[in-house]
Design a protein around this motif. Sequence first.
Motif, mmCIF file in Angstrom:
data_model
loop_
_atom_site.group_PDB
_atom_site.id
_atom_site.type_symbol
_atom_site.label_atom_id
_atom_site.label_comp_id
_atom_site.label_asym_id
_atom_site.label_seq_id
_atom_site.Cartn_x
_atom_site.Cartn_y
_atom_site.Cartn_z
ATOM 1 N N HIS A 99 21.823 27.981 48.103
ATOM 2 C CA HIS A 99 23.046 28.782 48.181
ATOM 3 C C HIS A 99 23.893 28.738 46.903
ATOM 4 O O HIS A 99 24.365 29.787 46.440
ATOM 5 C CB HIS A 99 23.893 28.360 49.380
ATOM 6 N N PRO A 100 24.126 27.580 46.276
ATOM 7 C CA PRO A 100 24.934 27.573 45.045
ATOM 8 C C PRO A 100 24.350 28.444 43.934
ATOM 9 O O PRO A 100 25.077 29.217 43.290
ATOM 10 C CB PRO A 100 24.951 26.094 44.652
ATOM 11 N N LEU A 101 23.036 28.354 43.703
ATOM 12 C CA LEU A 101 22.418 29.162 42.655
ATOM 13 C C LEU A 101 22.364 30.632 43.048
ATOM 14 O O LEU A 101 22.437 31.518 42.187
ATOM 15 C CB LEU A 101 21.008 28.638 42.361
ATOM 16 N N ASP A 102 22.239 30.893 44.329
ATOM 17 C CA ASP A 102 22.291 32.270 44.811
ATOM 18 C C ASP A 102 23.668 32.874 44.544
ATOM 19 O O ASP A 102 23.792 34.042 44.164
ATOM 20 C CB ASP A 102 21.981 32.297 46.312
ATOM 21 N N THR A 103 24.719 32.072 44.727
ATOM 22 C CA THR A 103 26.089 32.524 44.444
ATOM 23 C C THR A 103 26.245 32.892 42.975
ATOM 24 O O THR A 103 26.825 33.934 42.633
ATOM 25 C CB THR A 103 27.094 31.420 44.816
ATOM 26 N N VAL A 104 25.716 32.054 42.083
ATOM 27 C CA VAL A 104 25.796 32.324 40.644
ATOM 28 C C VAL A 104 25.055 33.623 40.310
ATOM 29 O O VAL A 104 25.556 34.465 39.543
ATOM 30 C CB VAL A 104 25.209 31.150 39.843
ATOM 31 N N THR A 105 23.864 33.810 40.878
ATOM 32 C CA THR A 105 23.076 35.021 40.612
ATOM 33 C C THR A 105 23.832 36.276 41.024
ATOM 34 O O THR A 105 23.920 37.257 40.260
ATOM 35 C CB THR A 105 21.740 34.955 41.387
ATOM 36 N N ILE A 106 24.390 36.278 42.218
ATOM 37 C CA ILE A 106 25.099 37.457 42.718
ATOM 38 C C ILE A 106 26.333 37.748 41.888
ATOM 39 O O ILE A 106 26.631 38.911 41.566
ATOM 40 C CB ILE A 106 25.467 37.251 44.200
ATOM 41 N N GLN A 109 25.354 39.476 38.694
ATOM 42 C CA GLN A 109 24.940 40.863 38.913
ATOM 43 C C GLN A 109 26.126 41.765 39.234
ATOM 44 O O GLN A 109 26.209 42.901 38.740
ATOM 45 C CB GLN A 109 23.892 40.913 40.027
ATOM 46 N N VAL A 110 27.048 41.285 40.068
ATOM 47 C CA VAL A 110 28.218 42.082 40.426
ATOM 48 C C VAL A 110 29.135 42.272 39.225
ATOM 49 O O VAL A 110 29.668 43.372 38.992
ATOM 50 C CB VAL A 110 28.984 41.424 41.598
ATOM 51 N N ALA A 111 29.324 41.219 38.436
ATOM 52 C CA ALA A 111 30.176 41.312 37.247
ATOM 53 C C ALA A 111 29.590 42.281 36.231
ATOM 54 O O ALA A 111 30.324 43.023 35.567
ATOM 55 C CB ALA A 111 30.359 39.929 36.625
ATOM 56 N N LYS A 112 28.271 42.308 36.108
ATOM 57 C CA LYS A 112 27.617 43.240 35.186
ATOM 58 C C LYS A 112 27.904 44.679 35.585
ATOM 59 O O LYS A 112 28.162 45.542 34.738
ATOM 60 C CB LYS A 112 26.107 42.985 35.195
ATOM 61 N N ARG A 113 27.911 44.949 36.878
ATOM 62 C CA ARG A 113 28.188 46.303 37.360
ATOM 63 C C ARG A 113 29.663 46.669 37.198
ATOM 64 O O ARG A 113 29.990 47.768 36.735
ATOM 65 C CB ARG A 113 27.807 46.422 38.840
ATOM 66 N N ASP A 114 30.560 45.765 37.582
ATOM 67 C CA ASP A 114 31.978 46.104 37.652
ATOM 68 C C ASP A 114 32.713 45.968 36.323
ATOM 69 O O ASP A 114 33.664 46.706 36.060
ATOM 70 C CB ASP A 114 32.663 45.229 38.702
ATOM 71 N N THR A 115 32.306 45.006 35.503
ATOM 72 C CA THR A 115 33.028 44.768 34.246
ATOM 73 C C THR A 115 32.157 44.912 33.011
ATOM 74 O O THR A 115 32.665 44.978 31.890
ATOM 75 C CB THR A 115 33.654 43.357 34.243
ATOM 76 N N GLY A 116 30.833 44.916 33.203
ATOM 77 C CA GLY A 116 29.928 45.027 32.068
ATOM 78 C C GLY A 116 29.773 43.734 31.290
ATOM 79 O O GLY A 116 29.141 43.725 30.227
ATOM 80 N N GLY A 117 30.322 42.652 31.803
ATOM 81 C CA GLY A 117 30.249 41.388 31.080
ATOM 82 C C GLY A 117 29.872 40.234 31.977
ATOM 83 O O GLY A 117 29.404 40.411 33.100
ATOM 84 N N VAL A 118 30.092 39.019 31.460
ATOM 85 C CA VAL A 118 29.787 37.792 32.190
ATOM 86 C C VAL A 118 31.097 37.146 32.615
ATOM 87 O O VAL A 118 32.023 37.031 31.805
ATOM 88 C CB VAL A 118 28.981 36.814 31.307
ATOM 89 N N PRO A 119 31.236 36.732 33.869
ATOM 90 C CA PRO A 119 32.494 36.108 34.315
ATOM 91 C C PRO A 119 32.758 34.780 33.616
ATOM 92 O O PRO A 119 31.831 34.133 33.122
ATOM 93 C CB PRO A 119 32.267 35.902 35.821
ATOM 94 N N ARG A 120 34.018 34.397 33.579
ATOM 95 C CA ARG A 120 34.378 33.124 32.970
ATOM 96 C C ARG A 120 33.706 31.975 33.723
ATOM 97 O O ARG A 120 33.447 32.066 34.921
ATOM 98 C CB ARG A 120 35.893 32.924 32.991
ATOM 99 N N PHE A 125 31.467 29.387 38.620
ATOM 100 C CA PHE A 125 31.037 28.204 39.359
ATOM 101 C C PHE A 125 32.040 27.740 40.419
ATOM 102 O O PHE A 125 31.911 26.658 40.967
ATOM 103 C CB PHE A 125 30.760 27.052 38.385
ATOM 104 N N ARG A 126 33.015 28.568 40.732
ATOM 105 C CA ARG A 126 34.007 28.196 41.727
ATOM 106 C C ARG A 126 33.530 28.566 43.137
ATOM 107 O O ARG A 126 33.013 29.653 43.364
ATOM 108 C CB ARG A 126 35.333 28.911 41.438
ATOM 109 N N GLY A 127 33.713 27.652 44.087
ATOM 110 C CA GLY A 127 33.351 27.941 45.481
ATOM 111 C C GLY A 127 31.896 28.312 45.654
ATOM 112 O O GLY A 127 31.580 29.352 46.234
#
Length: 370
Positions: A99-106, A109-120, A125-127
Amino acid sequence: MKLRCAFVTGVVSFAAGLTPKNRLVTPVERCCSRRHFVGATSLVSVLVASPACPREVSAASPQLQRIGLQSLSSSSLDEALTGAVSGTVVSCSKVLVKHPLDTVTIRLQVAKRDTGGVPRREVLFRGLYDGVGAPLLFAIPSGSIFFSVKDFAKSELKKRGFSKEFATVLGVFIAQFPYWLVRNPSELIKTRVQGAEVSDNYTKAGINVWDETKAVITEEGGVLGLYKGYGENIAAAFPADAIKFYIYEACTGGRPKNSVPPLEGAAWGALATAVAQAATTPFDVIRNRAMTETQQIQRVKIGDDTTGHSKQPFLRRYLDSLVEISTEEGIDALWTGILPRIAKALLSGAVQFGAYELSKGGMSNLLSKK
């Protein structure tokens, strides 16, 4: 024998969508093509026709007799029962480990779609266990159904002269439909809760499972809204599972279930799962975007009327998504999150096949003593 017959009869009836009086019309069939759904799940019934018949099954119901379930053999019933128990153990273990690595993967992918970048980093790694409750709760019935149907179909196919490889792949395919029928609602909610930290397309960040469930039901078409991404989930999971089980069978030489040591099963399982997950990353991107695509995002993409988009044939919609991502964001966008997927696969693959061989072998020994 009565217990085994009753258990497998119930599982296969659920997979085929049957009741004693008439066929159950599921939410998925309203979302997808009825003909294709019923055709695929009904393969379970077709594959089990043979001359022999345990009395317990043949007397179970006239409806079941008409579809050929009276021919279930004892060994296939044992395969289904041991597969069900193994599937429960495997699914719960996998959820907690990956689950933790699945959270990072999602989130990537979502940040790439919505912002075009990588989240901080602190956001990424929060929650890491956000949304774990739903998949853990549904892991027991869905995992039990998947391995029970897969092992049963595989056993019957091999008895009819099909190759081990073909039996494995087709067994995996048949099991996908009832599996995602049970798991899809929890996977949808889990994916949205995981991606909420990096997306501005939800009503608030840090949403919880119950709030998102109520929001989907009230704003996205009722209970049917919980089956958003059903087709995309099968399109992503089937090739990944087929590759994984095919490689695992090849590496273990198709030995009987109680002759593969758990540590060896864990090693080969980690390798097989890592290869399968890496190769199918583009399909994972499509499915996660489909599940996190709210009505708000659809309106931004295609205007206020989203009806035409939702009624497009699945294959066309799927191919359009692949083309859209690759042309607008680049081919590399389809491989977003591949590294955490591989890391997740190594862990979950080792847990899955190690626990599978251990629990299935134990159940087989238990049944053989009776």
